[in-house]
Design a protein around this motif. Structure first.
Motif, PDB file in Angstrom:
ATOM      1  N   SER A  92       0.847  -1.177   0.000  1.00  0.00           N
ATOM      2  CA  SER A  92       0.000   0.000   0.000  1.00  0.00           C
ATOM      3  C   SER A  92       0.889   1.235   0.000  1.00  0.00           C
ATOM      4  N   MET A  93       0.820   1.989  -1.069  1.00  0.00           N
ATOM      5  CA  MET A  93       1.636   3.186  -1.180  1.00  0.00           C
ATOM      6  C   MET A  93       1.288   4.184  -0.079  1.00  0.00           C
ATOM      7  N   SER A  94       0.005   4.383   0.173  1.00  0.00           N
ATOM      8  CA  SER A  94      -0.384   5.367   1.187  1.00  0.00           C
ATOM      9  C   SER A  94       0.056   4.926   2.581  1.00  0.00           C
ATOM     10  N   ARG A  95      -0.111   3.645   2.910  1.00  0.00           N
ATOM     11  CA  ARG A  95       0.301   3.167   4.232  1.00  0.00           C
ATOM     12  C   ARG A  95       1.815   3.262   4.393  1.00  0.00           C
ATOM     13  N   SER A  96       2.545   2.946   3.343  1.00  0.00           N
ATOM     14  CA  SER A  96       4.001   3.036   3.410  1.00  0.00           C
ATOM     15  C   SER A  96       4.460   4.475   3.587  1.00  0.00           C
ATOM     16  N   LEU A  97       3.831   5.396   2.875  1.00  0.00           N
ATOM     17  CA  LEU A  97       4.216   6.800   2.993  1.00  0.00           C
ATOM     18  C   LEU A  97       3.848   7.380   4.355  1.00  0.00           C
ATOM     19  N   VAL A  98       2.688   6.994   4.896  1.00  0.00           N
ATOM     20  CA  VAL A  98       2.309   7.476   6.230  1.00  0.00           C
ATOM     21  C   VAL A  98       3.276   6.929   7.266  1.00  0.00           C
ATOM     22  N   SER A  99       3.646   5.657   7.156  1.00  0.00           N
ATOM     23  CA  SER A  99       4.616   5.078   8.090  1.00  0.00           C
ATOM     24  C   SER A  99       5.944   5.811   7.994  1.00  0.00           C
ATOM     25  N   ARG A 100       6.326   6.123   6.790  1.00  0.00           N
ATOM     26  CA  ARG A 100       7.605   6.825   6.604  1.00  0.00           C
ATOM     27  C   ARG A 100       7.552   8.234   7.177  1.00  0.00           C
ATOM     28  N   MET A 101       6.440   8.937   6.963  1.00  0.00           N
ATOM     29  CA  MET A 101       6.312  10.304   7.465  1.00  0.00           C
ATOM     30  C   MET A 101       6.246  10.352   8.991  1.00  0.00           C
ATOM     31  N   THR A 102       5.720   9.295   9.613  1.00  0.00           N
ATOM     32  CA  THR A 102       5.643   9.271  11.073  1.00  0.00           C
ATOM     33  C   THR A 102       6.921   8.761  11.706  1.00  0.00           C
ATOM     34  N   GLY A 103       7.870   8.316  10.883  1.00  0.00           N
ATOM     35  CA  GLY A 103       9.162   7.900  11.410  1.00  0.00           C
ATOM     36  C   GLY A 103       9.279   6.422  11.721  1.00  0.00           C
ATOM     37  N   ALA A 104       8.315   5.612  11.301  1.00  0.00           N
ATOM     38  CA  ALA A 104       8.405   4.171  11.544  1.00  0.00           C
ATOM     39  C   ALA A 104       9.549   3.603  10.719  1.00  0.00           C
TER      40      ALA A 104
END
Length: 86
Positions: free
Chosen positions: A46-58
């Motif tokens: 999931s592109m959106s889930r991956s980007l949100v995880s990346r933006m939150t620092g996961a």
């Protein structure tokens, strides 16, 4: 598989992490065979889930585990949402 390619190639260029398309294709196939054997949904990225995880620092698999646990916790409340139009 194309969404996985987009996610992995974007993360590879930013983080210098090596990525192997054949290895990813095999892992997706095995995961989908296992999901089909137990009646689960197909496995994908999931592109959106991956980007949100990346933006939150996961930066570890713990982010995926927390996301999965939140989905499981919220499933009883999903009936509040309206169904998808036909």
């Amino acid at each position: 598989f194309l969404s996985i390619v987009g996610i992995a190639s974007g993360f590879e260029s930013d983080n210098d992490v090596p990525w192997s398309a054949p290895r990813e294709l095999i892992s997706q196939g095995v995961s989908n065979l296992a999901a089909g054997a137990v009646g689960s949904a197909p496995v994908s990225g999931s592109m959106s889930r991956s980007l949100v995880s990346r933006m939150t620092g996961a930066s570890s698999q713990m982010g995926c585990i927390v996301t999965a646990l939140l989905w499981i916790y919220m499933m009883p409340y999903m009936s509040v949402m309206s169904p998808t139009p036909k």
